[in-house]
Write a protein that holds these residues in place. Structure first.
Motif, PDB file in Angstrom:
ATOM      1  N   GLY A 126     -43.392  22.574  26.232  1.00  0.00           N
ATOM      2  CA  GLY A 126     -44.190  21.341  26.226  1.00  0.00           C
ATOM      3  C   GLY A 126     -43.818  20.352  27.304  1.00  0.00           C
ATOM      4  N   TRP A 127     -43.112  20.790  28.336  1.00  0.00           N
ATOM      5  CA  TRP A 127     -42.626  19.865  29.369  1.00  0.00           C
ATOM      6  C   TRP A 127     -43.746  19.053  30.027  1.00  0.00           C
ATOM      7  CZ3 TRP A 127     -44.480  20.228  34.321  1.00  0.00           C
ATOM      8  CH2 TRP A 127     -45.113  21.433  34.675  1.00  0.00           C
ATOM      9  N   ALA A 128     -44.955  19.608  30.076  1.00  0.00           N
ATOM     10  CA  ALA A 128     -46.054  18.918  30.786  1.00  0.00           C
ATOM     11  C   ALA A 128     -46.785  17.901  29.912  1.00  0.00           C
ATOM     12  CB  ALA A 128     -47.047  19.946  31.320  1.00  0.00           C
ATOM     13  N   ILE A 129     -46.488  17.865  28.613  1.00  0.00           N
ATOM     14  CA  ILE A 129     -47.243  16.983  27.709  1.00  0.00           C
ATOM     15  C   ILE A 129     -47.201  15.515  28.142  1.00  0.00           C
ATOM     16  CG2 ILE A 129     -47.377  16.097  25.337  1.00  0.00           C
ATOM     17  CD1 ILE A 129     -46.369  18.877  24.420  1.00  0.00           C
ATOM     18  N   PRO A 130     -46.038  14.953  28.479  1.00  0.00           N
ATOM     19  CA  PRO A 130     -46.022  13.519  28.832  1.00  0.00           C
ATOM     20  C   PRO A 130     -46.392  13.220  30.279  1.00  0.00           C
ATOM     21  CG  PRO A 130     -43.786  14.375  28.815  1.00  0.00           C
ATOM     22  CD  PRO A 130     -44.676  15.509  28.401  1.00  0.00           C
ATOM     23  N   THR A 131     -46.784  14.240  31.051  1.00  0.00           N
ATOM     24  CA  THR A 131     -47.100  13.992  32.464  1.00  0.00           C
ATOM     25  C   THR A 131     -48.490  13.421  32.678  1.00  0.00           C
ATOM     26  OG1 THR A 131     -47.955  16.248  32.820  1.00  0.00           O
ATOM     27  CG2 THR A 131     -45.585  15.919  33.145  1.00  0.00           C
ATOM     28  N   ALA A 132     -49.337  13.457  31.635  1.00  0.00           N
ATOM     29  CA  ALA A 132     -50.742  13.070  31.806  1.00  0.00           C
ATOM     30  C   ALA A 132     -50.973  11.595  31.498  1.00  0.00           C
ATOM     31  CB  ALA A 132     -51.618  13.926  30.894  1.00  0.00           C
ATOM     32  N   THR A 133     -51.945  11.011  32.196  1.00  0.00           N
ATOM     33  CA  THR A 133     -52.399   9.645  31.928  1.00  0.00           C
ATOM     34  C   THR A 133     -53.843   9.690  31.456  1.00  0.00           C
ATOM     35  OG1 THR A 133     -50.943   8.577  33.544  1.00  0.00           O
ATOM     36  CG2 THR A 133     -52.951   7.400  32.967  1.00  0.00           C
ATOM     37  N   ASP A 134     -54.132   9.019  30.349  1.00  0.00           N
ATOM     38  CA  ASP A 134     -55.500   8.980  29.837  1.00  0.00           C
ATOM     39  C   ASP A 134     -56.245   7.830  30.504  1.00  0.00           C
ATOM     40  OD1 ASP A 134     -57.798   8.311  28.099  1.00  0.00           O
ATOM     41  OD2 ASP A 134     -56.995   9.920  26.859  1.00  0.00           O
TER      42      ASP A 134
END
Length: 401
Positions: A126-134
């Motif tokens: 899940g390393w990429a989960i917090p990389t996104a901006t809504d």
């Protein structure tokens, strides 16, 4: 053809984009709250059972996440192409600040997450989960602050989030692809080849692209690559007629503008809210407060809150100090810090990546809690910092007069 009129046309495009995204973000906030209330109400069983009802080969939730969201990704692809070729990101001088900030805003959240979950190989997926901006959520918060936020920051945030979306698409394609069906993948390649031929031949009618786009979705779904990426691939083949100096309203002759205009509001006000309602619902039954101290949850929340702040603000500070770029016009450092905090709102894309990373419903619930905690705290702190900074700047301007 006067180049002086070009900035006005770009501003028209961005204003339309910002207004739709901001309004959609407010709707999404309401829907997310409704989903959580429903998941913890007497209607919870009906809510979860309906999501697992099969309609043909897929469950309702899969139709939403794999098919409806392909239209969302189509819109993302159209926005990326338009901005890169004929918009705010059409030159390297315009790309460098939001582009570098987006890269920093993806790297540091991933590092925070990995720090918390280093010893858990399963959680590391899940390393990429917090990389996104809504973008919708973040612009929705900005819209609530009104004139206290300079327009340059709204444009900076929109550009950053668009590049962030491009990064998320690449991450999904590379790191969250299942075993490949080479025959289906080859078929998808043939369809893409035909789409490119249509583009090169100057086909301006949308329906041939959309028909082949539907075939492409089926083949990509069967190939093992996540089906939503078919939307991005299709978008990149839709023709864009660059017409500097032409008012935005006259862009009906450009297939890309026409399609973007056609699907923007349905995506913002129907598709993304449906996705949010179907996936934000997390039941707190049987979940204790200790869940907030679990490494998975903490990694996501810290990545969104601290990783985005360090990555975005730190990158902007570095570029400004080196003289590579300037702060957005009329923005203070406090306002940039508040905007960096808003980048920690990772709702839609973070949820999407979380569902790809983990199949276990229990783990998915913890992912949702981490995303909601990090996003709510980031949004609240960002709004507070921007509100205080805006009032302070207004007071200073008034005193100088």
């Amino acid at each position: 053809m006067s180049s002086a009129t070009r900035p006005g046309r770009i501003q028209s495009t961005l204003r339309h984009f910002l207004d739709n995204e901001a309004s959609g973000g407010i709707v999404l906030m309401v829907v997310a709250v409704l989903a959580i209330i429903t998941a913890n109400s007497p209607a919870a069983k009906t809510y979860f059972d309906l999501l697992h009802v099969y309609i043909g080969p897929l469950s309702l939730q899969h139709w939403i996440n794999d098919a409806l969201m392909a239209v969302f990704f189509l819109l993302v692809g159209l926005e990326i192409k338009r901005e890169m070729l004929d918009g705010q990101l059409s030159t390297w001088s315009r790309r460098i600040l939001p582009g570098a900030a987006a890269a920093g805003g993806m790297l540091f959240p991933a590092l925070f997450y990995v720090y918390f979950n280093w010893n858990d190989p399963v959680a590391l997926r899940g390393w990429a989960i917090p990389t996104a901006t809504d973008i919708a959520f973040a612009l929705g918060v900005l819209s609530l602050l009104g004139s206290r936020v300079p327009a340059s920051l709204k444009i900076f945030l929109a550009a950053l989030a668009i590049i962030d979306d491009l990064g998320a698409v690449i991450v999904i394609a590379i790191f969250y692809t299942a075993d490949l069906n080479m025959m289906a993948l080859a078929g998808a390649g043939v369809v893409v080849g035909n789409l490119i031929i249509f583009n090169r031949m100057g086909v301006r009618t949308l329906w041939p692209y959309l028909v082949l786009g539907a075939v492409l979705w089926v083949l990509v779904f069967a190939s093992g690559v996540h089906a939503t990426l078919a939307g991005v691939i299709l978008a990149l083949t839709i023709p864009l007629k660059q017409t500097p100096g032409t008012p935005e309203a006259a862009h009906h002759e450009s297939p890309l503008h026409k399609l973007e205009h056609l699907i923007h509001k349905p995506v913002a006000f129907v598709i993304v809210p449906i996705f949010g309602f179907a996936n934000a619902g997390v039941s707190f039954a049987g979940i204790s407060t200790s869940v907030f101290s679990e490494h998975l949850t903490m990694g996501i929340a810290a990545g969104l809150l601290l990783g985005k702040l360090v990555g975005v603000l730190g990158t902007v500070a570095l570029l400004v100090k080196l003289g590579v770029a300037d702060l957005p016009a009329q923005a203070s450092w406090s306002q940039v810090a508040g905007t960096a905090l808003l980048c920690g709102i990772g709702f839609t894309m973070s949820l999407f990546i979380g569902l790809l990373a983990f199949d276990d419903p229990g783990v998915q619930d913890r992912v949702k809690i981490g995303i909601l905690a990090g996003s709510v705290i980031s949004g609240a702190l960002g709004a507070l910092v921007l509100s205080v900074a805006g009032r302070r700047r207004a007071a200073m301007t008034s005193e100088q007069r």
